[in-house]
Design a protein around this motif. Structure first.
Motif, PDB file in Angstrom:
ATOM      1  N   LEU A 109       0.828  -1.203   0.000  1.00  0.00           N
ATOM      2  CA  LEU A 109       0.000   0.000   0.000  1.00  0.00           C
ATOM      3  C   LEU A 109       0.863   1.253   0.000  1.00  0.00           C
ATOM      4  CD1 LEU A 109      -2.925  -0.846   2.460  1.00  0.00           C
ATOM      5  CD2 LEU A 109      -3.093  -0.399   0.013  1.00  0.00           C
ATOM      6  N   ARG A 153       0.947   4.147  -2.963  1.00  0.00           N
ATOM      7  CA  ARG A 153       0.551   5.522  -2.691  1.00  0.00           C
ATOM      8  C   ARG A 153       1.711   6.513  -2.823  1.00  0.00           C
ATOM      9  NH1 ARG A 153      -4.462   7.109  -2.911  1.00  0.00           N
ATOM     10  NH2 ARG A 153      -4.132   8.685  -1.287  1.00  0.00           N
ATOM     11  N   GLY A 163      -3.119  -0.151  -4.865  1.00  0.00           N
ATOM     12  CA  GLY A 163      -3.150   0.704  -3.684  1.00  0.00           C
ATOM     13  C   GLY A 163      -4.067   1.907  -3.838  1.00  0.00           C
ATOM     14  N   ASP A 164      -3.984   2.590  -4.992  1.00  0.00           N
ATOM     15  CA  ASP A 164      -4.831   3.773  -5.222  1.00  0.00           C
ATOM     16  C   ASP A 164      -6.312   3.402  -5.219  1.00  0.00           C
ATOM     17  OD1 ASP A 164      -2.782   5.588  -5.340  1.00  0.00           O
ATOM     18  OD2 ASP A 164      -2.515   5.411  -7.512  1.00  0.00           O
ATOM     19  N   LEU A 210      -7.809   0.825  -3.903  1.00  0.00           N
ATOM     20  CA  LEU A 210      -8.274   0.334  -2.609  1.00  0.00           C
ATOM     21  C   LEU A 210      -8.480   1.470  -1.618  1.00  0.00           C
ATOM     22  CD1 LEU A 210      -6.004  -2.821  -2.301  1.00  0.00           C
ATOM     23  CD2 LEU A 210      -8.441  -2.776  -2.812  1.00  0.00           C
ATOM     24  N   THR A 211      -7.558   2.421  -1.603  1.00  0.00           N
ATOM     25  CA  THR A 211      -7.674   3.520  -0.649  1.00  0.00           C
ATOM     26  C   THR A 211      -8.648   4.594  -1.112  1.00  0.00           C
ATOM     27  OG1 THR A 211      -5.707   4.543  -1.652  1.00  0.00           O
ATOM     28  CG2 THR A 211      -5.373   3.158   0.294  1.00  0.00           C
ATOM     29  N   ALA A 212      -8.887   4.667  -2.433  1.00  0.00           N
ATOM     30  CA  ALA A 212      -9.810   5.680  -2.958  1.00  0.00           C
ATOM     31  C   ALA A 212     -11.265   5.268  -2.797  1.00  0.00           C
ATOM     32  CB  ALA A 212      -9.506   5.944  -4.434  1.00  0.00           C
ATOM     33  N   HIS A 213     -11.522   3.968  -2.676  1.00  0.00           N
ATOM     34  CA  HIS A 213     -12.904   3.475  -2.578  1.00  0.00           C
ATOM     35  C   HIS A 213     -13.046   2.538  -1.380  1.00  0.00           C
ATOM     36  CE1 HIS A 213     -13.504   5.114  -6.626  1.00  0.00           C
ATOM     37  NE2 HIS A 213     -12.410   4.463  -7.003  1.00  0.00           N
ATOM     38  N   PRO A 214     -12.779   3.019  -0.179  1.00  0.00           N
ATOM     39  CA  PRO A 214     -12.799   2.122   0.989  1.00  0.00           C
ATOM     40  C   PRO A 214     -14.160   1.493   1.253  1.00  0.00           C
ATOM     41  CG  PRO A 214     -12.680   4.422   1.679  1.00  0.00           C
ATOM     42  CD  PRO A 214     -12.465   4.402   0.203  1.00  0.00           C
TER      43      PRO A 214
END
Length: 356
Positions: free
Chosen positions: A24, A28, A241-242, A244-248
Protein backbone atom coordinates in the motif's frame (compact mmCIF):
# COMPACT_ATOMS: atom_id res chain seq x y z
CA UNK A 1 3.94 -27.81 17.31
CA UNK A 2 5.34 -24.30 17.62
CA UNK A 3 8.77 -25.66 18.38
CA UNK A 4 8.94 -27.33 14.97
CA UNK A 5 7.96 -24.23 13.02
CA UNK A 6 10.63 -22.01 11.58
CA UNK A 7 10.89 -18.38 12.64
CA UNK A 8 9.36 -17.32 9.32
CA UNK A 9 6.42 -19.73 9.69
CA UNK A 10 5.73 -18.81 13.32
CA UNK A 11 5.29 -15.12 12.57
CA UNK A 12 3.81 -15.47 9.08
CA UNK A 13 0.76 -13.37 9.97
CA UNK A 14 3.09 -10.52 10.96
CA UNK A 15 5.05 -10.75 7.69
CA UNK A 16 1.83 -10.81 5.66
CA UNK A 17 0.50 -7.69 7.39
CA UNK A 18 3.87 -6.01 6.83
CA UNK A 19 3.80 -7.01 3.15
CA UNK A 20 0.31 -5.55 2.79
CA UNK A 21 1.41 -2.29 4.42
CA UNK A 22 4.54 -2.15 2.26
CA UNK A 23 2.52 -2.68 -0.91
CA UNK A 24 0.00 0.00 0.00
CA UNK A 25 2.82 2.38 0.85
CA UNK A 26 4.53 1.77 -2.48
CA UNK A 27 1.27 2.19 -4.37
CA UNK A 28 0.55 5.52 -2.69
CA UNK A 29 4.04 7.00 -2.37
CA UNK A 30 5.73 5.98 -5.64
CA UNK A 31 3.96 7.62 -8.62
CA UNK A 32 3.43 5.32 -11.58
CA UNK A 33 4.56 2.14 -9.87
CA UNK A 34 1.21 0.47 -10.53
CA UNK A 35 1.43 1.20 -14.25
CA UNK A 36 5.02 -0.02 -14.34
CA UNK A 37 4.18 -3.29 -12.58
CA UNK A 38 1.22 -3.89 -14.89
CA UNK A 39 3.05 -2.96 -18.09
CA UNK A 40 4.21 -6.50 -18.88
CA UNK A 41 1.80 -9.40 -18.49
CA UNK A 42 1.83 -13.20 -18.61
CA UNK A 43 -1.56 -14.78 -19.42
CA UNK A 44 -3.16 -11.44 -18.57
CA UNK A 45 -1.43 -11.17 -15.19
CA UNK A 46 1.33 -8.73 -14.23
CA UNK A 47 4.75 -10.32 -14.82
CA UNK A 48 5.97 -9.58 -11.25
CA UNK A 49 2.87 -11.31 -9.86
CA UNK A 50 3.43 -14.25 -12.21
CA UNK A 51 7.05 -14.59 -11.07
CA UNK A 52 6.03 -14.37 -7.43
CA UNK A 53 3.45 -17.12 -7.89
CA UNK A 54 5.93 -19.39 -9.67
CA UNK A 55 8.55 -18.92 -6.95
CA UNK A 56 5.87 -19.51 -4.32
CA UNK A 57 4.63 -22.80 -5.78
CA UNK A 58 7.89 -24.41 -6.86
CA UNK A 59 9.35 -25.40 -3.44
CA UNK A 60 6.08 -26.98 -2.27
CA UNK A 61 5.73 -28.98 -5.49
CA UNK A 62 9.35 -30.11 -5.09
CA UNK A 63 8.30 -31.63 -1.72
CA UNK A 64 5.54 -33.78 -3.24
CA UNK A 65 6.28 -37.51 -3.37
CA UNK A 66 5.05 -38.19 -6.87
CA UNK A 67 5.36 -41.96 -6.48
CA UNK A 68 2.46 -41.81 -4.00
CA UNK A 69 -0.04 -40.00 -6.20
CA UNK A 70 -1.75 -43.24 -7.22
CA UNK A 71 -3.02 -43.76 -3.65
CA UNK A 72 -4.75 -40.37 -3.84
CA UNK A 73 -6.36 -40.92 -7.23
CA UNK A 74 -8.05 -44.06 -5.88
CA UNK A 75 -9.49 -42.21 -2.87
CA UNK A 76 -13.11 -41.54 -3.85
CA UNK A 77 -13.94 -40.19 -0.39
CA UNK A 78 -11.62 -37.30 -1.21
CA UNK A 79 -12.00 -36.83 -4.97
CA UNK A 80 -15.81 -36.89 -5.23
CA UNK A 81 -16.45 -34.38 -2.38
CA UNK A 82 -13.74 -32.14 -3.86
CA UNK A 83 -15.40 -32.07 -7.29
CA UNK A 84 -18.80 -31.45 -5.69
CA UNK A 85 -17.54 -28.61 -3.50
CA UNK A 86 -15.41 -26.94 -6.16
CA UNK A 87 -17.65 -27.08 -9.18
CA UNK A 88 -21.18 -27.13 -7.77
CA UNK A 89 -21.21 -25.65 -4.26
CA UNK A 90 -18.50 -22.98 -4.65
CA UNK A 91 -19.81 -21.19 -7.78
CA UNK A 92 -23.43 -21.45 -6.59
CA UNK A 93 -22.59 -20.06 -3.15
CA UNK A 94 -20.63 -17.11 -4.59
CA UNK A 95 -23.46 -16.37 -7.02
CA UNK A 96 -25.97 -16.31 -4.15
CA UNK A 97 -23.78 -14.16 -1.90
CA UNK A 98 -22.95 -11.71 -4.72
CA UNK A 99 -26.65 -11.08 -5.40
CA UNK A 100 -27.51 -11.00 -1.70
CA UNK A 101 -24.83 -8.46 -0.70
CA UNK A 102 -24.46 -6.47 -3.95
CA UNK A 103 -27.90 -6.28 -5.62
CA UNK A 104 -27.33 -2.60 -6.52
CA UNK A 105 -23.70 -2.89 -7.71
CA UNK A 106 -23.69 -5.01 -10.88
CA UNK A 107 -20.00 -4.52 -11.74
CA UNK A 108 -18.75 -5.70 -8.34
CA UNK A 109 -21.33 -8.48 -8.31
CA UNK A 110 -20.12 -9.78 -11.66
CA UNK A 111 -16.51 -9.60 -10.48
CA UNK A 112 -17.32 -11.70 -7.42
CA UNK A 113 -19.14 -14.30 -9.50
CA UNK A 114 -16.07 -14.60 -11.74
CA UNK A 115 -13.91 -15.11 -8.65
CA UNK A 116 -16.25 -17.91 -7.56
CA UNK A 117 -15.93 -19.63 -10.92
CA UNK A 118 -12.10 -19.61 -10.83
CA UNK A 119 -11.14 -22.52 -8.60
CA UNK A 120 -7.78 -22.38 -6.89
CA UNK A 121 -4.67 -23.90 -8.48
CA UNK A 122 -1.87 -21.82 -6.94
CA UNK A 123 -1.81 -20.23 -3.50
CA UNK A 124 -3.85 -23.07 -1.96
CA UNK A 125 -0.70 -25.20 -2.07
CA UNK A 126 0.95 -22.85 0.42
CA UNK A 127 -2.00 -22.83 2.85
CA UNK A 128 -2.30 -26.61 2.65
CA UNK A 129 1.38 -27.11 3.42
CA UNK A 130 1.37 -24.68 6.35
CA UNK A 131 -1.70 -26.40 7.81
CA UNK A 132 -0.08 -29.86 7.47
CA UNK A 133 -2.50 -30.97 4.79
CA UNK A 134 -1.70 -33.93 2.56
CA UNK A 135 0.80 -32.75 -0.08
CA UNK A 136 0.16 -35.49 -2.61
CA UNK A 137 -3.61 -35.05 -2.28
CA UNK A 138 -3.23 -31.30 -2.82
CA UNK A 139 -1.19 -31.89 -5.98
CA UNK A 140 -3.86 -34.23 -7.39
CA UNK A 141 -6.80 -31.95 -6.51
CA UNK A 142 -5.05 -28.90 -7.94
CA UNK A 143 -4.32 -30.79 -11.17
CA UNK A 144 -7.95 -31.97 -11.29
CA UNK A 145 -9.18 -28.39 -10.78
CA UNK A 146 -6.93 -27.28 -13.61
CA UNK A 147 -8.48 -29.74 -16.06
CA UNK A 148 -12.02 -28.79 -15.03
CA UNK A 149 -11.09 -25.11 -15.21
CA UNK A 150 -10.08 -25.38 -18.85
CA UNK A 151 -13.19 -27.40 -19.73
CA UNK A 152 -15.85 -25.78 -17.55
CA UNK A 153 -14.96 -22.14 -16.82
CA UNK A 154 -16.52 -20.59 -19.93
CA UNK A 155 -19.64 -22.76 -19.67
CA UNK A 156 -20.11 -21.90 -15.99
CA UNK A 157 -19.63 -18.21 -16.79
CA UNK A 158 -22.45 -18.46 -19.34
CA UNK A 159 -24.70 -20.29 -16.84
CA UNK A 160 -24.13 -17.97 -13.85
CA UNK A 161 -23.97 -14.67 -15.72
CA UNK A 162 -26.60 -15.20 -18.39
CA UNK A 163 -28.76 -18.33 -18.09
CA UNK A 164 -29.48 -18.41 -14.34
CA UNK A 165 -30.06 -14.64 -13.95
CA UNK A 166 -32.42 -14.81 -16.94
CA UNK A 167 -34.41 -17.64 -15.38
CA UNK A 168 -34.63 -15.74 -12.10
CA UNK A 169 -35.58 -12.45 -13.77
CA UNK A 170 -32.24 -10.83 -12.81
CA UNK A 171 -29.86 -8.69 -14.84
CA UNK A 172 -27.68 -10.65 -17.28
CA UNK A 173 -23.99 -10.08 -18.06
CA UNK A 174 -21.88 -11.43 -20.92
CA UNK A 175 -18.46 -13.04 -20.42
CA UNK A 176 -16.10 -13.48 -23.34
CA UNK A 177 -13.06 -15.65 -22.62
CA UNK A 178 -11.62 -18.41 -24.78
CA UNK A 179 -10.63 -21.90 -23.70
CA UNK A 180 -7.12 -21.19 -25.02
CA UNK A 181 -6.76 -18.20 -22.67
CA UNK A 182 -7.76 -20.31 -19.67
CA UNK A 183 -5.49 -23.15 -20.77
CA UNK A 184 -2.61 -20.69 -21.07
CA UNK A 185 -3.20 -19.44 -17.52
CA UNK A 186 -3.28 -23.00 -16.19
CA UNK A 187 -0.13 -23.90 -18.11
CA UNK A 188 1.80 -20.93 -16.72
CA UNK A 189 0.63 -20.98 -13.10
CA UNK A 190 0.50 -24.74 -12.57
CA UNK A 191 2.32 -26.43 -15.42
CA UNK A 192 5.65 -24.60 -15.08
CA UNK A 193 6.15 -25.03 -11.31
CA UNK A 194 4.75 -28.58 -11.42
CA UNK A 195 7.26 -29.69 -14.04
CA UNK A 196 10.07 -27.87 -12.19
CA UNK A 197 9.11 -29.48 -8.88
CA UNK A 198 8.81 -32.95 -10.40
CA UNK A 199 12.20 -32.71 -12.15
CA UNK A 200 13.85 -31.35 -9.01
CA UNK A 201 12.66 -34.32 -6.94
CA UNK A 202 13.38 -36.86 -9.66
CA UNK A 203 16.92 -35.62 -10.32
CA UNK A 204 17.61 -34.82 -6.66
CA UNK A 205 16.67 -38.31 -5.50
CA UNK A 206 18.76 -39.92 -8.23
CA UNK A 207 21.82 -37.85 -7.37
CA UNK A 208 21.57 -37.77 -3.56
CA UNK A 209 18.99 -40.38 -2.60
CA UNK A 210 15.62 -39.66 -0.99
CA UNK A 211 16.90 -39.25 2.58
CA UNK A 212 19.56 -36.67 1.68
CA UNK A 213 17.24 -34.92 -0.77
CA UNK A 214 14.61 -34.39 1.93
CA UNK A 215 17.02 -33.58 4.75
CA UNK A 216 19.49 -31.37 2.84
CA UNK A 217 18.03 -29.92 -0.36
CA UNK A 218 14.39 -29.34 0.61
CA UNK A 219 15.21 -27.20 3.69
CA UNK A 220 17.32 -24.94 1.46
CA UNK A 221 14.60 -24.23 -1.08
CA UNK A 222 11.58 -24.33 1.29
CA UNK A 223 11.80 -20.67 2.48
CA UNK A 224 11.43 -19.41 -1.09
CA UNK A 225 7.76 -20.45 -1.04
CA UNK A 226 7.04 -17.87 1.63
CA UNK A 227 9.37 -15.32 0.04
CA UNK A 228 7.35 -15.68 -3.17
CA UNK A 229 4.09 -15.34 -1.24
CA UNK A 230 5.18 -12.14 0.50
CA UNK A 231 6.55 -10.69 -2.73
CA UNK A 232 3.26 -11.43 -4.50
CA UNK A 233 1.30 -9.70 -1.73
CA UNK A 234 3.49 -6.59 -1.92
CA UNK A 235 3.02 -6.38 -5.69
CA UNK A 236 -0.75 -6.93 -5.50
CA UNK A 237 -1.20 -4.14 -2.99
CA UNK A 238 1.16 -1.83 -4.88
CA UNK A 239 -0.78 -2.41 -8.11
CA UNK A 240 -4.13 -1.58 -6.55
CA UNK A 241 -3.15 0.70 -3.68
CA UNK A 242 -4.83 3.77 -5.22
CA UNK A 243 -8.06 1.95 -6.03
CA UNK A 244 -8.27 0.33 -2.61
CA UNK A 245 -7.67 3.52 -0.65
CA UNK A 246 -9.81 5.68 -2.96
CA UNK A 247 -12.90 3.48 -2.58
CA UNK A 248 -12.80 2.12 0.99
CA UNK A 249 -16.57 1.68 1.28
CA UNK A 250 -16.71 -0.21 -2.01
CA UNK A 251 -13.87 -2.46 -0.84
CA UNK A 252 -15.77 -3.11 2.39
CA UNK A 253 -18.94 -4.07 0.53
CA UNK A 254 -16.96 -6.45 -1.70
CA UNK A 255 -15.16 -7.88 1.33
CA UNK A 256 -18.31 -8.84 3.28
CA UNK A 257 -19.59 -11.56 0.90
CA UNK A 258 -16.04 -12.82 0.47
CA UNK A 259 -15.62 -13.23 4.23
CA UNK A 260 -18.89 -15.18 4.41
CA UNK A 261 -17.86 -17.27 1.41
CA UNK A 262 -14.47 -18.28 2.79
CA UNK A 263 -15.90 -19.06 6.22
CA UNK A 264 -18.75 -21.21 4.87
CA UNK A 265 -16.71 -23.03 2.24
CA UNK A 266 -13.79 -23.86 4.52
CA UNK A 267 -15.84 -24.85 7.57
CA UNK A 268 -18.38 -26.82 5.55
CA UNK A 269 -15.63 -28.65 3.67
CA UNK A 270 -13.73 -29.49 6.85
CA UNK A 271 -16.90 -30.86 8.47
CA UNK A 272 -17.77 -32.82 5.33
CA UNK A 273 -14.28 -34.32 5.26
CA UNK A 274 -14.63 -35.47 8.85
CA UNK A 275 -18.16 -36.80 8.19
CA UNK A 276 -17.02 -39.00 5.28
CA UNK A 277 -14.15 -40.39 7.33
CA UNK A 278 -11.12 -38.48 6.04
CA UNK A 279 -8.17 -38.06 8.38
CA UNK A 280 -7.00 -34.57 9.33
CA UNK A 281 -4.41 -34.10 6.53
CA UNK A 282 -6.90 -35.07 3.81
CA UNK A 283 -9.79 -33.10 5.34
CA UNK A 284 -7.50 -30.07 5.58
CA UNK A 285 -6.58 -30.42 1.91
CA UNK A 286 -10.25 -30.75 0.98
CA UNK A 287 -11.10 -27.59 2.93
CA UNK A 288 -8.36 -25.37 1.51
CA UNK A 289 -8.76 -26.53 -2.10
CA UNK A 290 -12.51 -25.87 -1.86
CA UNK A 291 -12.23 -22.46 -0.16
CA UNK A 292 -9.43 -20.96 -2.27
CA UNK A 293 -9.87 -19.27 -5.63
CA UNK A 294 -7.71 -18.77 -8.70
CA UNK A 295 -7.41 -15.00 -8.35
CA UNK A 296 -4.84 -14.67 -11.14
CA UNK A 297 -7.32 -16.13 -13.64
CA UNK A 298 -10.26 -14.12 -12.24
CA UNK A 299 -8.30 -10.85 -12.49
CA UNK A 300 -7.07 -11.65 -15.99
CA UNK A 301 -10.59 -12.48 -17.21
CA UNK A 302 -12.09 -9.37 -15.60
CA UNK A 303 -9.45 -7.10 -17.11
CA UNK A 304 -9.66 -8.70 -20.56
CA UNK A 305 -13.48 -8.57 -20.66
CA UNK A 306 -14.33 -5.36 -18.80
CA UNK A 307 -11.08 -3.34 -18.62
CA UNK A 308 -8.39 -2.71 -16.01
CA UNK A 309 -10.27 0.19 -14.38
CA UNK A 310 -13.62 -1.63 -14.21
CA UNK A 311 -15.52 -2.53 -11.08
CA UNK A 312 -15.24 -6.18 -12.09
CA UNK A 313 -11.43 -5.93 -12.03
CA UNK A 314 -11.50 -4.20 -8.63
CA UNK A 315 -13.67 -7.00 -7.22
CA UNK A 316 -11.21 -9.53 -8.61
CA UNK A 317 -8.31 -7.76 -6.90
CA UNK A 318 -10.12 -7.47 -3.56
CA UNK A 319 -10.60 -11.26 -3.66
CA UNK A 320 -7.02 -12.28 -2.83
CA UNK A 321 -6.55 -9.30 -0.52
CA UNK A 322 -9.33 -10.73 1.65
CA UNK A 323 -8.42 -14.36 0.99
CA UNK A 324 -4.81 -14.05 2.14
CA UNK A 325 -5.38 -12.91 5.76
CA UNK A 326 -8.52 -15.04 6.15
CA UNK A 327 -6.91 -18.27 4.97
CA UNK A 328 -3.75 -17.70 6.97
CA UNK A 329 -6.05 -17.42 9.98
CA UNK A 330 -7.73 -20.67 8.94
CA UNK A 331 -4.31 -22.33 8.82
CA UNK A 332 -4.16 -21.88 12.60
CA UNK A 333 -7.74 -23.13 12.94
CA UNK A 334 -6.82 -26.23 10.93
CA UNK A 335 -3.83 -26.94 13.16
CA UNK A 336 -6.03 -26.58 16.24
CA UNK A 337 -8.70 -28.86 14.70
CA UNK A 338 -6.33 -31.86 14.64
CA UNK A 339 -7.48 -32.82 18.12
CA UNK A 340 -10.97 -33.50 16.76
CA UNK A 341 -9.77 -36.08 14.24
CA UNK A 342 -8.68 -39.66 14.72
CA UNK A 343 -4.96 -40.42 14.46
CA UNK A 344 -3.97 -40.57 10.75
CA UNK A 345 -3.92 -44.08 9.37
CA UNK A 346 -0.88 -45.72 7.86
CA UNK A 347 -2.35 -45.09 4.41
CA UNK A 348 -2.09 -41.34 4.84
CA UNK A 349 1.11 -40.52 6.75
CA UNK A 350 2.38 -37.01 7.27
CA UNK A 351 6.05 -36.57 6.56
CA UNK A 352 6.65 -33.92 9.23
CA UNK A 353 10.27 -34.91 9.36
CA UNK A 354 10.59 -33.81 5.75
CA UNK A 355 8.91 -30.48 6.37
CA UNK A 356 11.25 -27.51 6.39
Amino acid sequence: MAGRLSFLDRYLAVWILAAMAAGLGLGRLVPGIGDALAAVTVSGVSLPIALGLLVMMYPVLAKVRYDRLDTVTRDRRLLLPSLFLNWIVGPALMFALAWLFLPDLPEYRTGLIIVGLARCIAMVIIWNDLAHGHREAAAVLVALNSVFQVVAFSALGWIYLQVLPGLLGLRQTGLHVSVLEIAGSVLVFLGVPLVAGFLTRRIGERVRGRARYESELLPRIAPFALYGLLFTIVVLFALQGDALTAHPLDVLRIALPLLVYFALMWTGSMLLGRAVGLDHPRATTLAFTAAGNNFELAIAVAIATFGASSGQALAGVVGPLIEVPVLIGLVHVALYARRYFDTPTAAAPREDSARA
